[in-house]
Design a protein around this motif. Structure first.
Motif, mmCIF file in Angstrom:
data_model
loop_
_atom_site.group_PDB
_atom_site.id
_atom_site.type_symbol
_atom_site.label_atom_id
_atom_site.label_comp_id
_atom_site.label_asym_id
_atom_site.label_seq_id
_atom_site.Cartn_x
_atom_site.Cartn_y
_atom_site.Cartn_z
ATOM 1 N N SER A 11 36.026 -3.682 53.242
ATOM 2 C CA SER A 11 35.037 -2.925 54.010
ATOM 3 C C SER A 11 35.482 -1.492 54.242
ATOM 4 N N ALA A 12 36.785 -1.289 54.430
ATOM 5 C CA ALA A 12 37.305 0.066 54.635
ATOM 6 C C ALA A 12 37.156 0.874 53.346
ATOM 7 N N ILE A 13 37.430 0.231 52.216
ATOM 8 C CA ILE A 13 37.295 0.906 50.926
ATOM 9 C C ILE A 13 35.827 1.248 50.668
ATOM 10 N N ALA A 14 34.941 0.274 50.896
ATOM 11 C CA ALA A 14 33.513 0.496 50.662
ATOM 12 C C ALA A 14 32.974 1.588 51.586
ATOM 13 N N SER A 15 33.395 1.574 52.858
ATOM 14 C CA SER A 15 32.911 2.577 53.812
ATOM 15 C C SER A 15 33.307 3.981 53.374
ATOM 16 N N SER A 16 34.559 4.145 52.921
ATOM 17 C CA SER A 16 34.989 5.490 52.532
ATOM 18 C C SER A 16 34.381 5.893 51.191
ATOM 19 N N SER A 17 34.191 4.933 50.305
ATOM 20 C CA SER A 17 33.537 5.222 49.026
ATOM 21 C C SER A 17 32.114 5.731 49.269
ATOM 22 N N LEU A 18 31.388 5.008 50.122
ATOM 23 C CA LEU A 18 30.025 5.414 50.475
ATOM 24 C C LEU A 18 30.018 6.787 51.144
ATOM 25 N N ALA A 19 30.987 7.022 52.022
ATOM 26 C CA ALA A 19 31.056 8.305 52.730
ATOM 27 C C ALA A 19 31.190 9.468 51.747
ATOM 28 N N THR A 20 32.004 9.309 50.710
ATOM 29 C CA THR A 20 32.154 10.399 49.731
ATOM 30 C C THR A 20 30.847 10.630 48.988
ATOM 31 N N GLU A 21 30.124 9.534 48.680
ATOM 32 C CA GLU A 21 28.831 9.680 48.006
ATOM 33 C C GLU A 21 27.852 10.467 48.879
ATOM 34 N N TRP A 22 27.849 10.122 50.151
ATOM 35 C CA TRP A 22 26.876 10.712 51.061
ATOM 36 C C TRP A 22 27.154 12.183 51.375
ATOM 37 N N VAL A 23 28.423 12.561 51.483
ATOM 38 C CA VAL A 23 28.700 13.951 51.883
ATOM 39 C C VAL A 23 28.443 14.950 50.749
ATOM 40 N N LYS A 24 28.533 14.463 49.525
ATOM 41 C CA LYS A 24 28.324 15.373 48.380
ATOM 42 C C LYS A 24 26.920 15.952 48.404
ATOM 43 N N GLY A 25 26.835 17.286 48.266
ATOM 44 C CA GLY A 25 25.537 17.953 48.251
ATOM 45 C C GLY A 25 25.020 18.306 49.636
ATOM 46 N N LYS A 26 25.782 17.906 50.657
ATOM 47 C CA LYS A 26 25.342 18.210 52.019
ATOM 48 C C LYS A 26 26.057 19.456 52.550
ATOM 49 N N THR A 27 25.420 20.126 53.533
ATOM 50 C CA THR A 27 26.117 21.183 54.257
ATOM 51 C C THR A 27 27.086 20.511 55.235
ATOM 52 N N LEU A 28 27.989 21.300 55.804
ATOM 53 C CA LEU A 28 28.952 20.733 56.751
ATOM 54 C C LEU A 28 28.235 20.098 57.942
ATOM 55 N N ASP A 29 27.201 20.789 58.442
ATOM 56 C CA ASP A 29 26.474 20.249 59.594
ATOM 57 C C ASP A 29 25.764 18.946 59.258
ATOM 58 N N GLU A 30 25.188 18.907 58.066
ATOM 59 C CA GLU A 30 24.524 17.662 57.647
ATOM 60 C C GLU A 30 25.540 16.521 57.538
ATOM 61 N N ALA A 31 26.707 16.846 57.001
ATOM 62 C CA ALA A 31 27.739 15.810 56.845
ATOM 63 C C ALA A 31 28.236 15.332 58.211
ATOM 64 N N LEU A 32 28.309 16.289 59.156
ATOM 65 C CA LEU A 32 28.755 15.918 60.512
ATOM 66 C C LEU A 32 27.755 14.993 61.196
ATOM 67 N N ALA A 33 26.512 15.013 60.721
ATOM 68 C CA ALA A 33 25.471 14.196 61.349
ATOM 69 C C ALA A 33 25.527 12.736 60.882
ATOM 70 N N ILE A 34 26.344 12.449 59.866
ATOM 71 C CA ILE A 34 26.461 11.058 59.404
ATOM 72 C C ILE A 34 27.124 10.226 60.500
ATOM 73 N N ARG A 35 26.475 9.118 60.844
ATOM 74 C CA ARG A 35 27.014 8.253 61.905
ATOM 75 C C ARG A 35 27.519 6.948 61.307
ATOM 76 N N ASN A 36 28.504 6.388 61.968
ATOM 77 C CA ASN A 36 29.063 5.137 61.457
ATOM 78 C C ASN A 36 27.994 4.043 61.352
ATOM 79 N N ILE A 37 27.002 4.094 62.248
ATOM 80 C CA ILE A 37 25.980 3.046 62.229
ATOM 81 C C ILE A 37 25.158 3.102 60.934
ATOM 82 N N ASP A 38 25.021 4.325 60.359
ATOM 83 C CA ASP A 38 24.335 4.439 59.067
ATOM 84 C C ASP A 38 25.096 3.666 57.986
ATOM 85 N N ILE A 39 26.426 3.776 58.055
ATOM 86 C CA ILE A 39 27.275 3.072 57.080
ATOM 87 C C ILE A 39 27.178 1.558 57.292
ATOM 88 N N VAL A 40 27.214 1.154 58.572
ATOM 89 C CA VAL A 40 27.086 -0.268 58.911
ATOM 90 C C VAL A 40 25.796 -0.841 58.324
#
Lengths: 131, 176
Positions: A66-95
């Motif tokens: 789950s830790a590997i999958a969570s961080s893998s997904l996080a890298t996918e999601w932050v790509k193409g985003k601005t810093l503020d958009e990336a900061l808006a990602i919440r753990n509950i979205d990953i859950v």
């Protein structure tokens, strides 16, 4: 415990595993961990200085699926985003995306913390450059 | 029944550097006092109380005889739980590097065995160092009071937990 299909997918085909040059001023590195389960997670972002958009992201995680999958997904999601958009990602979205069970929610918290730590590291570097 | 304080239960002061031989003596003495044979003619309520006290006795002994469990217990009573504290950056960097080294050796053929054994010895040495540092902190706690050491204690226990985890991983690799 049974992992969801999405966790298994990220676990067997992790996206963006690897290392970015830590000394590169465009690279921010976030290193976080959870001692009680022995997890360590490193997430790195590379930011385009003109546009402020995260162009690349890499991770390396020692921990459970789950830790590997969570961080893998996080890298996918932050790509193409601005810093503020990336900061808006919440753990509950990953859950929600990975259908993580309650006992694995801390893995998603770790991934959110890693994104924040990487962005903070990048901002600190920029600040130091400006002097 | 509220769970009593484990130190009080044994009639001990709240010292982290406790004498484990003395603890064992106290444990045996209390075990004999609470033994069911002594309650053969007691009322059901008395028997029940003795049984509950026996359960507490066993939990308390298991917790206090192990230095790590003892320290975790004292920290928990103080309200610091492992999950709340963010580990220091140097520790994470160190653990990350150790994991990287272990990963390179993992899944290799028999030729990496000596390196795995060397890694295990290194981790074991790190754990011994952590245990020695723990004893020092125990003494500081007992002499200067709890507030002075809680942060250091938390960090050290986290570090030891990581090292423990690495030892388990390298040992499972060696036993394959």
């Amino acid at each position: 415990m049974a992992y969801s299909d999405k966790v298994l997918d990220h676990y067997s085909n992790p996206r963006n595993v690897g290392t970015l040059d830590r000394t590169d001023p465009r690279v921010g590195t976030g290193m976080v961990g959870a001692p009680e389960c022995g997890d360590v997670m490193r997430l790195q972002i590379k930011v385009n200085e003109e546009t402020g958009i995260i162009e690349d992201a890499r991770f390396k995680t020692f921990g459970c699926g789950s830790a590997i999958a969570s961080s893998s997904l996080a890298t996918e999601w932050v790509k193409g985003k601005t810093l503020d958009e990336a900061l808006a990602i919440r753990n509950i979205d990953i859950v929600n995306e990975l259908s993580l069970p309650p006992v694995k929610i801390h893995c998603s918290v770790l991934a959110e913390d890693a994104i924040k730590a990487a962005i903070e590291d990048y901002k600190k570097k920029r600040q130091q450059q400006k002097g | 029944m509220d769970t009593p304080d484990y130190f009080q239960f044994f009639g001990l002061e709240r010292k982290l550097a406790l004498d484990t031989a003395d603890l064992e003596d106290r444990f045996h003495k209390l075990s004999r006092q609470l033994h069911p044979d002594r309650y053969a003619r007691a009322t059901p309520a008395e028997r029940e109380r003795a049984l509950e006290a026996s359960a507490v006795l066993n939990d308390a002994y298991r917790t206090l005889r192990d230095p790590v469990a003892r320290a975790e217990y004292v920290l928990k009573q103080q309200g610091t739980t492992p999950s709340k504290a963010a580990p220091p950056q140097e520790l994470l960097d160190e653990v990350f590097e150790l994991n990287m080294a272990l990963e390179e050796l993992r899944g290799g053929d028999d030729s990496v065995r000596p390196q795995l054994e060397a890694a295990r010895d290194r981790f074991l040495a790190l754990r011994r160092e952590a245990d020695a540092a723990l004893e020092n902190l125990f003494r500081a706690h007992d002499e200067s009071g709890p507030d002075s050491v809680f942060a250091d204690l938390r960090a050290l226990l986290d570090r030891r937990k990581y090292i423990d985890n690495l030892i388990q991983q390298v040992e499972s690799e060696l036993s394959r």
